[in-house]
Design a protein around this motif. Structure first.
Motif, PDB file in Angstrom:
ATOM      1  N   VAL A  77       0.934  -0.918   0.092  1.00 11.54           N
ATOM      2  CA  VAL A  77      -0.072   0.268  -0.429  1.00 11.54           C
ATOM      3  C   VAL A  77       0.886   1.356   0.049  1.00 11.54           C
ATOM      4  O   VAL A  77       0.717   2.152  -0.045  1.00 11.54           O
ATOM      5  N   LEU A  78       2.166   0.552  -0.590  1.00 13.58           N
ATOM      6  CA  LEU A  78       3.086   2.111  -0.236  1.00 13.58           C
ATOM      7  C   LEU A  78       2.904   3.011  -1.750  1.00 13.58           C
ATOM      8  O   LEU A  78       2.464   2.801  -2.513  1.00 13.58           O
ATOM      9  N   TRP A  79       2.890   3.651  -1.575  1.00 19.47           N
ATOM     10  CA  TRP A  79       3.006   5.018  -2.886  1.00 19.47           C
ATOM     11  C   TRP A  79       4.849   4.664  -3.213  1.00 19.47           C
ATOM     12  O   TRP A  79       5.187   5.293  -2.817  1.00 19.47           O
ATOM     13  N   GLU A  80       5.145   5.071  -4.541  1.00 19.94           N
ATOM     14  CA  GLU A  80       6.518   4.164  -4.939  1.00 19.94           C
ATOM     15  C   GLU A  80       7.018   5.242  -5.122  1.00 19.94           C
ATOM     16  O   GLU A  80       8.691   5.191  -5.309  1.00 19.94           O
ATOM     17  N   THR A  81       6.661   6.150  -5.780  1.00 23.53           N
ATOM     18  CA  THR A  81       7.729   7.803  -6.016  1.00 23.53           C
ATOM     19  C   THR A  81       8.061   8.415  -4.566  1.00 23.53           C
ATOM     20  O   THR A  81       8.359   9.209  -4.663  1.00 23.53           O
ATOM     21  N   LEU A  82       6.970   7.991  -3.547  1.00 22.19           N
ATOM     22  CA  LEU A  82       7.755   8.886  -2.310  1.00 22.19           C
ATOM     23  C   LEU A  82       8.292   7.874  -1.889  1.00 22.19           C
ATOM     24  O   LEU A  82       9.329   6.434  -1.522  1.00 22.19           O
ATOM     25  N   PHE A 131      14.300  -1.543  13.532  1.00 19.71           N
ATOM     26  CA  PHE A 131      15.154  -2.134  12.460  1.00 19.71           C
ATOM     27  C   PHE A 131      16.211  -2.122  11.677  1.00 19.71           C
ATOM     28  O   PHE A 131      16.015  -3.057  10.903  1.00 19.71           O
ATOM     29  N   HIS A 132      16.910  -1.387  11.828  1.00 15.47           N
ATOM     30  CA  HIS A 132      18.595  -1.476  11.309  1.00 15.47           C
ATOM     31  C   HIS A 132      17.869  -1.635  10.066  1.00 15.47           C
ATOM     32  O   HIS A 132      18.719  -1.977   8.978  1.00 15.47           O
ATOM     33  N   PHE A 133      17.121  -0.464   9.092  1.00 14.22           N
ATOM     34  CA  PHE A 133      17.142  -0.156   8.276  1.00 14.22           C
ATOM     35  C   PHE A 133      18.093   0.261   6.860  1.00 14.22           C
ATOM     36  O   PHE A 133      19.225   0.777   7.529  1.00 14.22           O
ATOM     37  N   GLU A 134      18.302  -1.050   6.305  1.00 20.85           N
ATOM     38  CA  GLU A 134      19.840  -0.864   5.217  1.00 20.85           C
ATOM     39  C   GLU A 134      19.203   0.022   4.108  1.00 20.85           C
ATOM     40  O   GLU A 134      20.594   0.856   4.130  1.00 20.85           O
ATOM     41  N   GLN A 135      18.555  -0.114   3.729  1.00 22.22           N
ATOM     42  CA  GLN A 135      18.142   1.413   2.505  1.00 22.22           C
ATOM     43  C   GLN A 135      18.181   3.036   3.361  1.00 22.22           C
ATOM     44  O   GLN A 135      17.920   3.022   4.634  1.00 22.22           O
ATOM     45  N   ASP A 136      18.675   3.675   2.386  1.00 18.98           N
ATOM     46  CA  ASP A 136      17.922   5.324   2.557  1.00 18.98           C
ATOM     47  C   ASP A 136      16.658   5.481   2.860  1.00 18.98           C
ATOM     48  O   ASP A 136      15.419   5.257   1.992  1.00 18.98           O
ATOM     49  N   TRP A 137      16.575   6.370   4.083  1.00 19.15           N
ATOM     50  CA  TRP A 137      15.227   7.138   3.992  1.00 19.15           C
ATOM     51  C   TRP A 137      14.731   7.634   3.006  1.00 19.15           C
ATOM     52  O   TRP A 137      13.905   8.152   3.186  1.00 19.15           O
ATOM     53  N   ASP A 138      15.445   8.550   2.270  1.00 12.84           N
ATOM     54  CA  ASP A 138      15.615   9.187   1.145  1.00 12.84           C
ATOM     55  C   ASP A 138      15.635   8.136   0.188  1.00 12.84           C
ATOM     56  O   ASP A 138      15.231   9.089  -1.277  1.00 12.84           O
ATOM     57  N   THR A 139      15.206   6.949  -0.024  1.00 14.21           N
ATOM     58  CA  THR A 139      15.402   6.420  -1.633  1.00 14.21           C
ATOM     59  C   THR A 139      14.371   5.961  -1.777  1.00 14.21           C
ATOM     60  O   THR A 139      12.941   6.204  -0.974  1.00 14.21           O
ATOM     61  N   ARG A 140      13.353   6.078  -3.324  1.00 14.35           N
ATOM     62  CA  ARG A 140      12.155   5.903  -3.462  1.00 14.35           C
ATOM     63  C   ARG A 140      11.801   4.917  -3.195  1.00 14.35           C
ATOM     64  O   ARG A 140      12.511   2.863  -3.434  1.00 14.35           O
ATOM     65  N   ILE A 183      10.543   2.529  -4.922  1.00 16.44           N
ATOM     66  CA  ILE A 183       9.917   1.191  -6.021  1.00 16.44           C
ATOM     67  C   ILE A 183      11.261   1.311  -6.309  1.00 16.44           C
ATOM     68  O   ILE A 183      11.080  -0.072  -6.822  1.00 16.44           O
ATOM     69  N   LYS A 184      12.443   1.474  -5.899  1.00 17.05           N
ATOM     70  CA  LYS A 184      13.664   0.901  -5.591  1.00 17.05           C
ATOM     71  C   LYS A 184      14.149   0.729  -4.584  1.00 17.05           C
ATOM     72  O   LYS A 184      15.386  -0.338  -5.284  1.00 17.05           O
ATOM     73  N   LEU A 185      13.396   0.216  -3.684  1.00 15.06           N
ATOM     74  CA  LEU A 185      13.932  -0.870  -2.650  1.00 15.06           C
ATOM     75  C   LEU A 185      13.088  -1.975  -2.781  1.00 15.06           C
ATOM     76  O   LEU A 185      12.367  -2.589  -3.430  1.00 15.06           O
ATOM     77  N   SER A 186      14.076  -3.218  -2.393  1.00 12.31           N
ATOM     78  CA  SER A 186      13.324  -4.596  -2.317  1.00 12.31           C
ATOM     79  C   SER A 186      11.974  -4.635  -1.321  1.00 12.31           C
ATOM     80  O   SER A 186      11.405  -3.938  -0.516  1.00 12.31           O
ATOM     81  N   SER A 187      11.464  -6.203  -2.734  1.00 15.44           N
ATOM     82  CA  SER A 187      10.464  -5.975  -1.526  1.00 15.44           C
ATOM     83  C   SER A 187      10.689  -6.758  -0.050  1.00 15.44           C
ATOM     84  O   SER A 187       9.551  -6.334   0.708  1.00 15.44           O
ATOM     85  N   GLU A 188      11.435  -7.274   0.124  1.00 16.32           N
ATOM     86  CA  GLU A 188      11.615  -7.498   2.190  1.00 16.32           C
ATOM     87  C   GLU A 188      12.056  -5.600   2.847  1.00 16.32           C
ATOM     88  O   GLU A 188      11.419  -5.415   3.520  1.00 16.32           O
ATOM     89  N   GLY A 189      11.988  -4.621   2.035  1.00 18.18           N
ATOM     90  CA  GLY A 189      12.552  -3.202   1.978  1.00 18.18           C
ATOM     91  C   GLY A 189      11.070  -2.970   2.456  1.00 18.18           C
ATOM     92  O   GLY A 189      11.058  -2.143   3.443  1.00 18.18           O
ATOM     93  N   GLN A 190      10.459  -3.267   1.489  1.00 17.02           N
ATOM     94  CA  GLN A 190       9.148  -2.459   1.565  1.00 17.02           C
ATOM     95  C   GLN A 190       8.295  -2.990   2.713  1.00 17.02           C
ATOM     96  O   GLN A 190       7.874  -2.179   2.615  1.00 17.02           O
TER      97      GLN A 190
END
Length: 190
Positions: free
Chosen positions: A52-57, A88-97, A99-106
């Motif tokens: 339910v996430l917006w891909e562009t945000l 959560f120890h997010f490996e992805q950047d908080w400012d990455t769109r 749509i560019k995250l893995s399904s697990e990141g999402q």
């Protein structure tokens, strides 16, 4: 509590009805004695199997929007983002769109959104589908810690009996849209 049943038996419809996404045809739902009116009860939150996430945000933008919807100040939102990052120890950047995250990141962002604002009731609809074993273990550790610290009630759906056996204190078996049995898994199945 876990709701266990095969695909198509009505588990998702039950979660979406309790959460106010689908309209109830009968009955009422209450949180701490207060009647729920769809999304008006901000003590309820959920993470759905569907993205339910917006891909562009970005994750940060999602949390800011969701936090404002829950009436949380921008300063408090930034504090909560730091807390979620620690948990959560997010490996992805908080400012990455998104749509560019893995399904697990999402999925992690979806769970972070569900926990944002410290709900008293958390509805999880097949929230662990597609997670690897490491992410799955971490997901449940985060939820168990949150549940113990906040006295949150968690209602989750699954088709995996092993997941219900490990993480649910009670289980409801659902078949053809009806709850067939409710109790401990040991009492119901074995």
């Amino acid at each position: 509590m876990g709701i266990l049943g095969p695909g198509g038996c009505g588990k998702s419809a039950l979660i979406e009805t309790v959460g106010g996404i689908l309209q109830r045809t009968s009955g009422e739902a209450y949180i701490e004695g207060e009647k729920m009116n769809n999304y008006s009860n901000k003590r309820l939150s959920f993470a759905l199997q569907k993205n339910v996430l917006w891909e562009t945000l970005t994750p940060r933008e999602h949390l800011e929007i969701f936090g404002q919807w829950r009436g949380i100040s921008i300063h408090a939102i930034e504090h909560l983002i730091k807390e979620l990052d620690r948990v959560f120890h997010f490996e992805q950047d908080w400012d990455t769109r998104v749509i560019k995250l893995s399904s697990e990141g999402q999925k992690q962002i979806g769970l972070a959104l569900a926990l944002f604002g410290r709900p008293k009731v958390l509805l999880l609809d097949e929230a662990t589908v597609g997670m690897g074993e490491k992410s799955l273990d971490y997901f449940w550790k985060v939820l168990q810690t949150y549940q113990e610290e906040s006295e949150c009630s968690i209602l989750f759906t699954t088709h995996a009996i092993q997941e219900a056996e490990i993480y649910a204190d009670k289980v409801a078996i659902m078949v053809n849209g009806k709850l067939q049995r409710i109790g401990s898994l040991e009492r119901i199945v074995y």
